[in-house]
Design a protein around this motif. Structure first.
Motif, short mmCIF file in Angstrom:
data_model
loop_
_atom_site.label_atom_id
_atom_site.label_comp_id
_atom_site.label_asym_id
_atom_site.label_seq_id
_atom_site.Cartn_x
_atom_site.Cartn_y
_atom_site.Cartn_z
N ASP A 12 -19.33 3.51 7.78
CA ASP A 12 -18.13 2.77 8.19
C ASP A 12 -18.49 1.41 8.78
OD1 ASP A 12 -15.99 4.59 7.56
OD2 ASP A 12 -16.72 5.87 9.17
N THR A 16 -18.64 -0.26 3.80
CA THR A 16 -17.20 -0.34 3.51
C THR A 16 -16.70 -1.76 3.73
OG1 THR A 16 -16.39 0.03 5.77
CG2 THR A 16 -17.00 1.98 4.49
N GLY A 17 -15.41 -1.94 3.37
CA GLY A 17 -14.68 -3.11 3.79
C GLY A 17 -13.92 -2.79 5.06
N PRO A 18 -13.11 -3.73 5.56
CA PRO A 18 -12.33 -3.47 6.77
C PRO A 18 -11.32 -2.34 6.60
CG PRO A 18 -11.71 -5.56 5.77
CD PRO A 18 -12.94 -5.11 5.08
N ASP A 19 -11.02 -1.98 5.34
CA ASP A 19 -10.08 -0.89 5.07
C ASP A 19 -10.78 0.47 5.10
OD1 ASP A 19 -11.62 -1.07 2.79
OD2 ASP A 19 -9.92 -1.24 1.40
N ARG A 20 -12.09 0.50 5.38
CA ARG A 20 -12.92 1.70 5.49
C ARG A 20 -13.19 2.36 4.14
NH1 ARG A 20 -11.15 5.45 10.39
NH2 ARG A 20 -13.14 6.41 9.80
N ALA A 21 -12.79 1.72 3.04
CA ALA A 21 -13.14 2.23 1.71
C ALA A 21 -14.54 1.75 1.35
CB ALA A 21 -12.13 1.74 0.68
N ASP A 23 -17.35 0.18 -0.58
CA ASP A 23 -17.35 -0.87 -1.58
C ASP A 23 -18.13 -0.38 -2.81
OD1 ASP A 23 -18.07 -3.27 -3.09
OD2 ASP A 23 -17.44 -4.41 -1.33
N TYR A 213 -19.20 -6.66 6.75
CA TYR A 213 -18.97 -5.41 6.04
C TYR A 213 -19.95 -5.25 4.87
CZ TYR A 213 -14.84 -5.15 8.99
OH TYR A 213 -14.01 -5.10 10.07
#
Length: 226
Positions: A12, A16-21, A23, A213
């Motif tokens: 995390d 990930t990106g800031p959306d927690r997905a 990459d 990120y």
């Protein structure tokens, strides 16, 4: 291109990106990494196991901030921490009228075995007071408050992995974004904080990336990939 070191990497805020997905650009990097990869996270054990499984890489994980370590290369599972004390903190916190903040199913703690995770939108001060009463500490990862044993962290997990793989912790490149990554930064031979990292992680790292990120992760490992 520099020789590829073993890698210990947070999830995390790092993969990930800031959306927690996660990459998708990191998938081929981790899959093709020409040295052991350790996924080190504050999440419960099944999450990094699943990530490794879906990536198609050897299971080698430090979960629950060092509370659970599994090294697939040697089939070694290590549990540490004080789950009874963590459960006692959870019960006392609820008795004070507070909530862990994850809803009735509580997937954050459902499979957690060695510590407690509390949502960051819940009151911190009473949680810290209860942790002290039970000889535990609270670590803010930027995603949750983790109530854990003070002598267990990602660094102790990295030592276990390194011993199992007959490597030195100094052989590793560590990349992360939070105060819970600082213990691996202090042990690894090279440590990189992505620029969205908190102050503790940045202070412990050898260098800080220019971008955030997963972009920061890709910058951090840039010298080791084509």
């Amino acid at each position: 291109m520099d020789a590829v070191p073993p890698l210990v990497v947070d999830v995390d805020g790092t993969l990930t990106g800031p959306d927690r997905a996660v990459d998708p650009r990191v998938f081929p990097i981790l899959r093709d990494w020409a040295a052991p990869v350790v996924v080190a996270t504050g999440k419960a054990f099944p999450f990094p196991v699943a990530l490794c499984d879906f990536l198609g890489i050897e299971l080698c994980v430090v979960a629950e901030n060092g509370g659970v370590v599994f090294v697939g290369q040697t089939d070694a599972l290590t549990m540490a921490g004080d789950p009874e004390a963590a459960n006692a903190v959870a019960d006392a916190y609820r008795e004070m009228g507070y909530d862990l903040g994850w809803g009735p199913l509580d997937f954050a703690n459902r499979w957690r075995e060695t510590e407690l995770a509390v949502s960051r939108d819940q009151p911190l001060e009473p949680l810290q007071e209860l942790a002290v009463e039970h000889d535990l500490v609270v670590v803010d990862t930027g995603f949750a408050y983790h109530v854990k044993a003070p002598d267990v962290d990602k660094g102790t997990g990295l030592r276990i992995v390194a011993d199992e793989l007959d490597l030195s912790p100094e052989a590793f490149l560590a990349v992360g974004d939070s105060e819970n990554d600082a213990p691996t930064f202090e042990l690894a031979g090279e440590s990189v904080a992505v620029v969205n990292a908190d102050d503790t992680a940045k202070a412990a790292a050898d260098r800080v990336t220019d971008v955030a990120y997963a972009d920061g992760f890709l910058e951090a490992i840039g010298p080791y990939v084509d």
